[in-house]
Design an enzyme around this catalytic site. Structure first.
Site, PDB file in Angstrom:
ATOM      1  N   SER A  70       0.806  -1.222   0.000  1.00 12.20           N
ATOM      2  CA  SER A  70       0.000   0.000   0.000  1.00 12.20           C
ATOM      3  C   SER A  70       0.840   1.273   0.000  1.00 12.20           C
ATOM      4  CB  SER A  70      -0.938   0.016   1.210  1.00 12.20           C
ATOM      5  OG  SER A  70      -0.211   0.135   2.419  1.00 12.20           O
ATOM      6  N   LYS A 142       1.034   4.614   6.859  1.00 11.14           N
ATOM      7  CA  LYS A 142       0.458   5.486   5.830  1.00 11.14           C
ATOM      8  C   LYS A 142       1.163   6.838   5.865  1.00 11.14           C
ATOM      9  CE  LYS A 142      -2.764   2.397   4.926  1.00 11.14           C
ATOM     10  NZ  LYS A 142      -2.716   1.583   3.684  1.00 11.14           N
TER      11      LYS A 142
END
Length: 257
Positions: A70, A142
């Site tokens: 991701s 993230k």
């Protein structure tokens, strides 16, 4: 008298030889081999080193195994990164562009009771703390896109994100990805973060929780630390490259009431 003097000379001359011989013998005595370390001492020192590493990992610098794609191309599957747990301990807070590891319990996942036994959980947690196993299922990595008070909009006419009315060019995005295939217009509540993966088409991030309690916002107190270094593989060893994508963003509230 001459005879006695000769005897005394012989006696004096023999003393150094005896002493030299004795000294020679003493210098050639073989050293005793060092006693091997006992199993008990080996186990003790091994446990002591492990405890020291766990304490260091818990409070200062934690290895973190990247389990998914991701955050590609910034972070790849199998990378070991080093999370700086002191980055936000002394009054500073996560900033736009920071790559952070956080506990997504209550924001990305709901709190559930684990069926894993206590011993197994402790062993898995210790291995994860040393970067030897995948992190807990509640831990995520993230990039911070919006901080408390920011208005984050996707997308402008050129397909870029806007933060507080300023378009953001994101050079770290995965090649071929757009900033977002999901349109949104949100204001980040104080004390929370809006986070997104760099591989936008392969990242479950704040966008996926817009309609849920919390709206995909991550509480600042849930941030574990900032990813500052790459520890593995050796070919990529070094500090994580920063970004100036958010330079020049106006203060929150400048474009909305």
């Amino acid at each position: 008298m001459d005879t006695e003097a000769q005897h005394m000379e012989r006696d004096r001359s023999s003393c150094p030889l005896d002493g030299a011989e004795e000294g020679s013998r003493s210098t050639h005595v073989p050293d005793r081999p060092a006693a091997p370390m006992s199993w008990g001492r080996t186990v003790f020192w091994g446990m002591l080193c492990t405890v020291a590493l766990l304490l260091f990992s818990t409070f200062v610098l934690q290895p973190f195994l990247i389990p998914s794609g991701s955050m590609q191309p910034t972070l790849r599957v199998g990378d070991r990164v080093l999370v700086n747990k002191l980055a936000y301990r002394f009054g500073s807070e996560p900033g736009r562009g920071d790559v952070v590891v956080f506990d997504g319990t209550g924001s990305f996942i709901q709190e559930t009771e684990s069926d894993e036994d206590v011993v197994g959980a402790l062993l898995r947690g210790a291995a994860a703390s040393l970067g030897l196993a995948e992190p807990a299922g509640s831990d995520f990595v993230k990039r911070v896109v919006g901080v408390g008070g920011d208005r984050v909009v996707c997308c402008d006419k050129r397909g870029r994100l806007e933060v507080n009315g300023t378009p953001v060019d994101e050079p770290y995005l995965h090649p071929g990805d757009r900033p977002s295939d999901v349109a949104f217009d949100i204001v980040v509540p104080d004390g929370t973060l809006w986070v997104m993966g760099d591989h936008r088409s392969n990242s479950r991030d704040s966008r996926d929780h817009l309609g849920q309690p919390g709206g995909g916002m991550v509480p600042v107190e849930r941030v574990i630390g900032r990813v500052d270094w790459l520890g593995w593989p050796l070919g990529r060893l070094g500090s994580l490259e920063g970004t100036d994508a958010f330079t020049g963003i106006r203060p929150s509230g400048a474009d909305h009431g």
